[in-house]
Design an enzyme around this catalytic site. Structure first.
Site, mmCIF file in Angstrom:
data_model
loop_
_atom_site.group_PDB
_atom_site.id
_atom_site.type_symbol
_atom_site.label_atom_id
_atom_site.label_comp_id
_atom_site.label_asym_id
_atom_site.label_seq_id
_atom_site.Cartn_x
_atom_site.Cartn_y
_atom_site.Cartn_z
ATOM 1 N N GLU A 1 0.836 -1.204 0.000
ATOM 2 C CA GLU A 1 0.000 0.000 0.000
ATOM 3 C C GLU A 1 0.873 1.257 0.000
ATOM 4 O O GLU A 1 1.879 1.317 0.691
ATOM 5 C CB GLU A 1 -0.860 -0.023 1.274
ATOM 6 C CG GLU A 1 -1.785 1.171 1.429
ATOM 7 C CD GLU A 1 -2.661 1.095 2.682
ATOM 8 O OE1 GLU A 1 -2.326 0.309 3.596
ATOM 9 O OE2 GLU A 1 -3.684 1.800 2.736
ATOM 10 N N LYS B 1 -9.221 2.785 -2.637
ATOM 11 C CA LYS B 1 -9.492 2.067 -1.383
ATOM 12 C C LYS B 1 -10.885 2.419 -0.866
ATOM 13 O O LYS B 1 -11.266 3.591 -0.821
ATOM 14 C CB LYS B 1 -8.432 2.455 -0.346
ATOM 15 C CG LYS B 1 -8.474 1.651 0.951
ATOM 16 C CD LYS B 1 -7.293 2.045 1.849
ATOM 17 C CE LYS B 1 -7.214 1.199 3.112
ATOM 18 N NZ LYS B 1 -6.043 1.571 3.940
ATOM 19 N N CYS C 1 -5.417 -3.113 1.746
ATOM 20 C CA CYS C 1 -5.351 -3.247 3.199
ATOM 21 C C CYS C 1 -6.715 -3.422 3.886
ATOM 22 O O CYS C 1 -7.280 -4.493 3.847
ATOM 23 C CB CYS C 1 -4.573 -2.068 3.782
ATOM 24 S SG CYS C 1 -3.677 -2.499 5.299
ATOM 25 N N GLY D 1 22.304 4.860 28.739
ATOM 26 C CA GLY D 1 22.755 4.675 30.100
ATOM 27 C C GLY D 1 22.545 3.215 30.491
ATOM 28 O O GLY D 1 21.444 2.684 30.355
ATOM 29 N N LEU D 2 23.625 2.581 30.937
ATOM 30 C CA LEU D 2 23.537 1.172 31.326
ATOM 31 C C LEU D 2 23.603 1.143 32.850
ATOM 32 O O LEU D 2 24.589 1.560 33.448
ATOM 33 C CB LEU D 2 24.718 0.415 30.709
ATOM 34 C CG LEU D 2 24.630 -1.099 30.653
ATOM 35 C CD1 LEU D 2 23.459 -1.560 29.799
ATOM 36 C CD2 LEU D 2 25.929 -1.667 30.072
ATOM 37 N N GLY E 1 20.601 -2.813 35.420
ATOM 38 C CA GLY E 1 19.252 -3.365 35.508
ATOM 39 C C GLY E 1 18.830 -4.023 34.199
ATOM 40 O O GLY E 1 19.522 -3.935 33.184
ATOM 41 N N ILE E 2 17.679 -4.664 34.270
ATOM 42 C CA ILE E 2 17.232 -5.485 33.151
ATOM 43 C C ILE E 2 16.816 -4.657 31.928
ATOM 44 O O ILE E 2 17.044 -5.069 30.794
ATOM 45 C CB ILE E 2 16.089 -6.424 33.619
ATOM 46 C CG1 ILE E 2 15.649 -7.392 32.524
ATOM 47 C CG2 ILE E 2 14.887 -5.630 34.093
ATOM 48 C CD1 ILE E 2 16.451 -8.623 32.440
ATOM 49 N N ASP E 3 16.197 -3.493 32.159
ATOM 50 C CA ASP E 3 15.687 -2.719 31.023
ATOM 51 C C ASP E 3 16.815 -2.196 30.133
ATOM 52 O O ASP E 3 16.769 -2.342 28.918
ATOM 53 C CB ASP E 3 14.832 -1.543 31.517
ATOM 54 C CG ASP E 3 13.639 -2.004 32.321
ATOM 55 O OD1 ASP E 3 12.896 -2.871 31.832
ATOM 56 O OD2 ASP E 3 13.454 -1.516 33.452
ATOM 57 N N SER E 4 17.813 -1.602 30.758
ATOM 58 C CA SER E 4 18.912 -1.087 29.936
ATOM 59 C C SER E 4 19.732 -2.238 29.356
ATOM 60 O O SER E 4 20.281 -2.114 28.256
ATOM 61 C CB SER E 4 19.787 -0.105 30.727
ATOM 62 O OG SER E 4 20.332 -0.715 31.869
#
Lengths: 541, 541
Positions: free
Chosen positions: A45, A113, A149, A290-291, A294-297
């Protein structure tokens, strides 16, 4: 005349608004299709502009560029036919979402469409008028019916094309990824096949565009409702679909079937695609983040490296007096494993300078969120300074659970140009980290197993101020995605006071989300254009 | 039976989503109308929920609350009739934007809005299905035709009501302010009066809601196209419109006509209303802002004090080595004149701490935007710390010219919960400052006359890196509001290279705007929901 017709599903990755670049990509694709001796190429599309161009569609200049582009494509169609999507404006200034069937240097037919989605992330009724007519083109002895679509998600356009004699349905799509979308598409097409008895070719765009990722995964379903051909997900691909023209019917021939991703791998691919294309299409030389240990970074770093390569990613640890040694060790270890540039900048000197200058302010009452946010904002400022100097874009690392309840600092850890985990609930962050480690161990095990903490005060744990993440994510899903009432959520088995608190947090954090970076939509309802809530609201249930 | 009918235009200020509060306001309004011996009260569009409720409309729970509210209003209509707006959901889950004619304890008739705006800031087709039927109610011997907002901007709904016998048209509106809107409304109603020969009562909502301000200014136009009654702008008001029922016609009687604001005063009132209601409806105890000695923060301070009172406003000067003494003198002087809490916090210590910690980063190349942004971000962090501690909301001070070209620092001077001047071009900032000083001198003259400077490096002037503001604002208006092409803008008399540079800056700053605070829409096209551009875009004209 041949008894077979070879079609190519052109699963390409256009860039929104880059008409010249997209035309080059289209022409190159046509060349490749010729080399494969294909007769017909079906594009996604709005191929020429990419999808969604949003308010670029309100600029008159766009349409003359699209017309010129279309002419180039018509001229290139000497030995090959194609179906291509584009926006059109008529003499009255009315706009339409179109597809053209182009062959032998001519625009043979065009389709408008009919169903214009105006829900979720879609605003098509802001731009377009809808069509009413079918478009069936007899080419190489096969009658192709064209749909775009949203048309295939309704009964009538397919039925109308069948009525007009179509033997094969071609649908051009820009269908954004979300977790359940692939199955939804299969189910929907099965309905259309059953209703019409026609084979359907479903061509999807691939690539990232701001909040959206298009997963590709184009496929073709036979009149018997078999998926005969499956293109791979998340990559550009030219995939063949062959038809045999018989006495009274057209038969789709089983062809290549790419293996599909399992759920977590698929989400991970969506994140990679979103980061890669946001960074690439916007011309950034790389990213930094920024590390924290933690798990997210940690997951964000893995996604960034997998998307961009270690050489384009920088990680910065910014320890403070509350940062555990294991956080610093784990951050350094992951940076080392992943081979990214890594540095550590303690924030103590800046914190002390602020503390001194804000003496009068901070003296009021006990230490509270003010002091915690200060740490986060110093880190944000450090990252932005590095970004300003070296041009690399900052990635924010907040997950959906935090974004929902506002467990993040505006102008602090929310700093960044893109926020890969914005729509990933914390429980899924863990699942994805484990998934990624199952391929190769890049996230230190301890990052996954230790209790999550923002480390903004001594011995802080997320669960001191939030429900456990299993419960929190279930409540967020119920309230945000399913629009359930507090009462209904309580009936799922949660404490009423807890449910009311979580809902209040979600409602009150709208102002923060409004200032957050875009991130990849992976669920049925993401924050961003997908969920348009007022900031000022007195609504209570 | 009386020959006259007294109607009240109830120009009220509901709060979006606060159904209980809005019902209380409606019931109280009905009581007041009874005391004025009115027969009929006409409320604005979507009175019960306030406008626009956005995605709150997707929550099922909203509709049961609205129904309960409607019942209360019906029960309160014993000695008075009213026309009230609300959203409705039917058994099939279809939603409608409705108005009900309620009298004598009964819901006599209801109307479904026919024209659903889905452009600019409006998303009504995201939520609603449109109606097809007129609604004409004979009450006290007069046939009232009901219309809702966008309906009156088209020819057919008014014509349809006339056809059905309407003698007076009542239109319920939630029509947001923009500079030219009042004249647009007058012109539009003149067309409807000329086409139908009917008098029209136009009732508008008043008050601020996130990016929008509703200016009220309800009015009534006679069949001769005279504005017979004019309610004041920007305040709640119950304004009488009297009709005399004659043999074969209904005559609107000339009544009170509030004086309207001149252009600059009107915009200033819009800014005050926006700030007052954002702060008030969100429950902030006040605001604080950085006062730099420049014109933008000076005007923002004046707006804040006029909106909230000096006792609820704090100003902070945060000087640095590039801050001129006259900036500090002028800031202190204005704070003193306006009687607001004022303090000065030099940012040198924080800057030096960052400079030291970022030594390796800053050593790369010459000082550049990095060092400038650092100053702005330290200031932003200081303001946010004060805000965190005392609960006052930070006002951002950027004007539209800066927001357009990105001449502002993300997470720096863009910090804030609300951005009053976001849609005010710099040239209008000067006009408004002069206008405000014409009432009483609150902004030191030198702030208005000195050349604008961000004071982020020695001897910096805005015009070192931007075209003069007259030119810049004209180009921004042409490109953003009028969607003109670069070529057309060049033809207005600007250098091509300059035009291209400005357009490139506007295009490239979309990412910053996406993370900016909401501000009051005052132009025909504001940044925000009014202008939905992709961040990732390769579009060029």
């Amino acid at each position: 005349m041949t008894d077979t017709v070879k079609l190519i599903m052109a699963q390409i990755n256009p860039k929104v608004g880059d008409i010249q670049g997209n035309v080059d990509l289209i022409l190159e694709t046509l060349e490749q299709a010729k080399q494969k001796e294909a007769e017909l190429v079906v594009f996604p599309e709005m191929t020429i502009t990419g999808y969604p161009p949003e308010d670029l569609l309100l600029r008159d200049g766009l349409y003359s560029q699209v017309e010129a582009a279309l002419l180039k494509i018509v001229n290139a169609s000497q030995d090959i036919a194609c179906v291509i999507g584009y926006p059109m404006m008529d003499e009255l200034g009315e706009r339409f979402n179109m597809a053209a069937f182009i062959a032998d240097g001519e625009l043979l037919a065009s389709y408008v469409k009919q169903n214009l989605p105006n829900y979720s992330v879609f605003d098509e009724q802001r731009y377009f008028n809808s069509g009413k007519q079918d478009c069936v083109v007899n080419y190489k002895g096969i009658k192709f019916g064209i749909l775009i679509c949203e048309d295939i998600w309704k009964i009538s356009p397919a039925a109308q094309a069948k009525q007009a004699g179509a033997e094969v349905l071609l649908t051009l799509n820009a269908s954004p990824f979300s977790q359940e979308k692939h199955q939804d598409r299969l189910d929907t097409l099965a309905h259309r096949v059953n209703e019409t008895g026609l084979p359907i070719v479903y061509v999807n765009q691939v690539g990232g565009q701001d909040e959206l990722v298009f997963d590709g995964g184009s496929f073709a379903v036979s009149a018997d409702n078999d998926v005969c051909v499956q293109a791979p997900e998340f990559v550009e691909n030219l995939c063949e679909v062959n038809f045999i023209k018989q006495q009274d019917s057209v038969v789709m021939v089983p062809g290549e079937k790419a293996e599909l991703f399992a759920e977590e791998a698929r989400i991970y691919q969506a994140l990679i695609t979103g980061v890669r294309d946001y960074v690439g299409k916007n011309g950034f030389p790389g990213v930094l983040l920024g590390l924290s240990g933690g798990i997210d970074s940690a997951l964000t770093l893995a996604v960034a490296v997998d998307a961009l390569g270690a050489e384009n990613v920088e990680a910065v640890m910014m320890p403070f007096r509350y940062t555990a040694q294991i956080s610093q060790d784990d951050a350094a270890e992951q940076a080392n494993i992943m081979g990214v540039n890594y540095q550590s900048i303690p924030i103590e000197p800046m914190y002390q300078a602020f503390e001194m200058s804000l003496q009068a302010t901070l003296a009021v009452g006990e230490p509270d969120i003010t002091e915690e946010n200060l740490q986060a904002r110093i880190r944000g400022t450090l990252l932005m300074a590095m970004s300003n100097k070296n041009g690399k874009m900052v990635l924010a690392t907040s997950n959906k659970s935090e974004v929902a309840v506002g467990y993040s600092t505006l102008y602090g850890d929310m700093v960044g140009g893109f926020s890969p985990l914005k729509d990933v609930p914390k429980t899924m962050v863990y699942q994805l980290a484990k998934y990624r480690n199952s391929i190769s161990q890049v996230i230190p095990e301890r990052v996954i197993t230790r209790p999550p903490s923002a480390e903004l005060r001594p011995d802080q744990k997320d669960q001191d101020s939030l429900p456990d993440y299993d419960s929190l994510d279930a409540m967020i899903k119920a309230y945000v995605k399913q629009d359930m009432s507090p009462q209904q959520i309580v009936e799922m088995g949660y404490e009423e006071s807890e449910v009311r608190r979580v809902i209040r947090l979600i409602d009150r954090s709208e102002y923060k989300r409004r200032q957050s970076a875009p991130g990849v939509k992976i669920t049925h309802r993401a924050f961003g254009r997908d969920r348009r809530y007022p900031i000022t609201s007195g609504y209570k249930e």
